[in-house]
Design a protein around this motif. Structure first.
Motif, mmCIF file in Angstrom:
data_model
loop_
_atom_site.group_PDB
_atom_site.id
_atom_site.type_symbol
_atom_site.label_atom_id
_atom_site.label_comp_id
_atom_site.label_asym_id
_atom_site.label_seq_id
_atom_site.Cartn_x
_atom_site.Cartn_y
_atom_site.Cartn_z
ATOM 1 N N ASP A 124 0.821 -1.210 0.000
ATOM 2 C CA ASP A 124 0.000 0.000 0.000
ATOM 3 C C ASP A 124 0.857 1.263 0.000
ATOM 4 O O ASP A 124 0.557 2.237 -0.704
ATOM 5 C CB ASP A 124 -0.928 0.006 1.229
ATOM 6 C CG ASP A 124 -1.984 -1.080 1.174
ATOM 7 O OD1 ASP A 124 -2.262 -1.593 0.070
ATOM 8 O OD2 ASP A 124 -2.539 -1.412 2.241
ATOM 9 N N GLY A 158 2.840 1.375 -3.346
ATOM 10 C CA GLY A 158 1.992 1.336 -4.531
ATOM 11 C C GLY A 158 2.427 0.297 -5.536
ATOM 12 O O GLY A 158 2.163 0.429 -6.743
ATOM 13 N N PRO A 193 -1.352 -3.439 -3.954
ATOM 14 C CA PRO A 193 -1.791 -2.273 -3.187
ATOM 15 C C PRO A 193 -3.300 -2.056 -3.269
ATOM 16 O O PRO A 193 -3.911 -2.279 -4.317
ATOM 17 C CB PRO A 193 -1.020 -1.117 -3.836
ATOM 18 C CG PRO A 193 -0.661 -1.600 -5.203
ATOM 19 C CD PRO A 193 -0.470 -3.075 -5.080
ATOM 20 N N ARG A 196 -3.725 3.366 -0.378
ATOM 21 C CA ARG A 196 -2.615 4.094 -0.995
ATOM 22 C C ARG A 196 -2.847 5.596 -0.914
ATOM 23 O O ARG A 196 -1.905 6.369 -0.639
ATOM 24 C CB ARG A 196 -2.461 3.662 -2.458
ATOM 25 C CG ARG A 196 -1.429 4.484 -3.244
ATOM 26 C CD ARG A 196 -0.010 4.208 -2.739
ATOM 27 N NE ARG A 196 0.956 5.171 -3.226
ATOM 28 C CZ ARG A 196 1.565 5.122 -4.410
ATOM 29 N NH1 ARG A 196 1.290 4.147 -5.247
ATOM 30 N NH2 ARG A 196 2.460 6.030 -4.730
ATOM 31 N N TYR A 215 -2.028 6.720 2.574
ATOM 32 C CA TYR A 215 -0.590 6.618 2.833
ATOM 33 C C TYR A 215 0.201 7.672 2.063
ATOM 34 O O TYR A 215 1.281 8.087 2.515
ATOM 35 C CB TYR A 215 -0.095 5.211 2.509
ATOM 36 C CG TYR A 215 -0.376 4.210 3.612
ATOM 37 C CD1 TYR A 215 -0.019 4.484 4.928
ATOM 38 C CD2 TYR A 215 -1.010 3.000 3.345
ATOM 39 C CE1 TYR A 215 -0.276 3.586 5.948
ATOM 40 C CE2 TYR A 215 -1.263 2.089 4.362
ATOM 41 C CZ TYR A 215 -0.901 2.393 5.664
ATOM 42 O OH TYR A 215 -1.149 1.490 6.676
ATOM 43 N N ASP A 216 -0.292 8.099 0.928
ATOM 44 C CA ASP A 216 0.381 9.191 0.223
ATOM 45 C C ASP A 216 0.413 10.451 1.089
ATOM 46 O O ASP A 216 1.416 11.169 1.140
ATOM 47 C CB ASP A 216 -0.320 9.493 -1.101
ATOM 48 C CG ASP A 216 0.031 8.502 -2.202
ATOM 49 O OD1 ASP A 216 1.004 7.739 -2.019
ATOM 50 O OD2 ASP A 216 -0.665 8.485 -3.235
#
Length: 561
Positions: A461, A464, A515, A520, A523-524
């Motif tokens: 995740d 990516g 992912p 994602r 988490y970005d």
């Protein structure tokens, strides 16, 4: 032809293991683990009680021989394999794990005159006490514009051969003078099997700044560093340097009797443990990156071009797979970090609940942490409990958790630590790509991927990327066995190239981790904040809090000594 076998011997931080492998199918018929009786000596010498300094980490070489005596015969017994059908042996080892030896290859700590001298023992890879030596090496190399520095991200490490040997010279010159050689432990154990000292191009390239065209750092550099070091490379590091897959020699009668094998069995040149995971996972092409995930995490990327960049701990031609440039980066605390939390920072109630449920504490915390959504715990951590190897190359950095409240639960912190190591890996991948290196496939091997599904999903995740897993529970040992098959050669049931060996002997699990797009996205956002903390506390601004705390700690501990 009757079945043929190789043995891969993996020497780790806490234990060594032997794996017996069928050279045709790659089937692992038996595995045996030997714990090191002396373990990691980081406080005192167990034989005398002599106290060790700050950031020391030693081992006893007898522990390595015990692996040969116990684990090798045991895999033969467990699989009911005739020793005559074992055609080759490969060895992988933590690095730079080094020791001083006399002219006969005996470790100096085995001599009565040095039994109470810490510098006569094995310095484990995570011995970080050569700080000042490494700092001076870097300072002088930059001032002289030494080309070798570019191959290591502009920064060498106190973990490496030169810094550790110079520390011996500075603090125990009698040990330095008595040392006929300083050797990687992997090369030493191979010499115990073959009766002759050779050096692995892998260990020499990544940890002793050796280059196949340029050799070691020049004598003029060593002389300016310290006049006593002028002939260090010519004398203390002398010996034939072998490429991976080369036959370092064959088992002597004495070694064969100790291991329960036949004299004359081929022994391959040693390889660094994490690097052995690359062929063990079947990675042999440019663009493939292997994460060897254990107490630490090493990131090995294969490429068909050489780029000098910040954030790598080394790029060596033919250093991992012949014909390719092997890049190494790493995080020095991953499994060690999770272990620290479980041992030192948990209440007894958590351990009691795990016992009641019949599972270990890590499994309980993983189960609890899996119920949390990304970002739900409100925490962000820097994974620097053992310093930062890549991309900052600063062993004085330390851990940090932001967002703690009176409502924070153990599983919140546990998940935040898992995520922190994933952020560190993403930072390394992005550094590779920003330098123009393609990262096309991601593989994972080691103990952690086998045990912690949540960890691997978090890594997918956060990065990516799809993550493929080695099918072997002992991938570095399998990689060592693959090199043993190459050293033996096709004519007796092995292989002539590592590519051929990997095609038959290395396997991947069918399951991969992909992912989750929703995770994602969260988490970005979190990774953006991780980068802000990374640059702030990593010394890229004016903040030197972690380094100053360590200086104060060291000063106070020395004043009380």
């Amino acid at each position: 032809m009757e079945r043929r076998y190789t043995i891969g011997i993996d020497f780790g931080t806490e234990s060594g293991r032997a794996v017996l492998v069928d050279t045709c199918s790659g089937e692992e018929l038996a595995c045996h683990v030997t714990r090191y009786p002396h373990g990691v000596m980081d406080e005192s010498l167990p034989s005398t009680g002599k106290r060790l300094g700050h950031d020391w980490a030693l081992q006893h070489p007898d522990d390595y021989l015990l692996v040969l005596r116990q684990s090798v015969p045991e895999v033969l017994r467990a699989a009911s394999v005739d020793p005559a059908h074992v055609i080759g042996i490969g060895v992988d080892f933590t690095s730079c794990t080094m020791l001083p030896v006399d002219a006969d290859g005996r470790p100096l700590c085995a001599l009565e005159s040095f039994r109470d001298e810490p510098h006569a023992y094995v310095k484990l890879w995570k011995h970080h006490a050569a700080h000042k030596e490494a700092a001076r090496i870097n300072e002088l190399a930059r001032a002289r514009r030494e080309p070798f520095l570019n191959r290591y991200g502009g920064q060498t490490s106190p973990e490496w051969m030169l810094a550790k040997a110079w520390q011996v010279l500075n603090e125990a010159p009698e040990v330095y003078e008595a040392a006929h050689h300083f050797v990687e432990a992997g090369d030493w154990i191979v010499s115990r099997m073959t009766g002759r000292l050779t050096r692995s191009g892998c260990g020499a390239g990544y940890k002793a700044m050796w280059h196949k065209a340029d050799g070691y750092p020049p004598a003029s550099f060593l002389r300016e560093l310290d006049p006593r070091l002028e002939r260090f490379a010519d004398t203390k590091l002398s010996g034939d340097i072998l490429p991976l897959g080369a036959r370092a020699g064959e088992l002597t009668d004495e070694a064969a009797a100790m291991m329960g094998l036949c004299p004359g069995t081929s022994v391959a040149a040693a390889i660094i443990d994490a690097h052995a995971g690359v062929p063990g996972a079947g990675a042999v092409r440019a663009g493939q990156m292997v994460m060897a995930m254990g107490t630490s995490l090493c990131h090995m990327l294969l490429s068909d071009k050489e780029v000098h960049m910040e954030g790598v701990t080394g790029v060596v031609e033919d250093g991992i797979i012949p014909g390719l440039f092997g890049y190494e980066a790493g995080q020095p605390a991953v499994g060690d970090l999770f272990g620290w939390f479980v041992r030192q920072a948990l209440s007894p109630e958590v351990a009691h609940e795990a016992q009641e449920k019949g599972i270990d504490v890590h499994s309980l915390l993983e189960r609890r942490a899996s119920s949390l959504n990304p970002g739900e715990h409100g925490l962000l951590a820097l994974d620097w409990w053992n310093g930062n190897r890549s991309v900052l190359a600063d062993t004085d950095l330390s851990g940090l958790i932001v967002g703690l409240t009176l409502q924070t639960k153990p599983e919140d912190i546990y998940r935040a630590l898992l995520e922190a190591t994933a952020y560190g890996t993403r930072k390394i991948i992005e550094t590779y790509e920003e330098a123009g290196l393609a990262v096309e496939e991601l593989f994972a091997c080691g103990g952690l991927p086998q045990r912690n599904r949540l960890l691997m999903q978090i890594y997918a995740d956060v990065t990516g990327r799809e993550i493929k897993l080695s099918a072997s529970a002992q991938t570095p040992a399998l990689g060592a066995a693959i090199w043993g098959a190459v050293a033996a050669g096709k004519h007796i049931g092995g292989y002539d190239t590592v590519m051929e060996a990997c095609a038959s002997m290395a396997k991947l699990r069918e399951e991969t981790f992909r992912p989750d797009p929703q995770h994602r996205a969260v988490y970005d956002r979190l990774y953006e904040q991780y980068n802000r903390l990374h640059d702030l506390f990593g010394g890229r601004g004016s903040c030197q809090i972690m380094q100053e705390l360590k200086r104060i700690k060291l000063q106070q501990s020395q004043s009380l000594a």
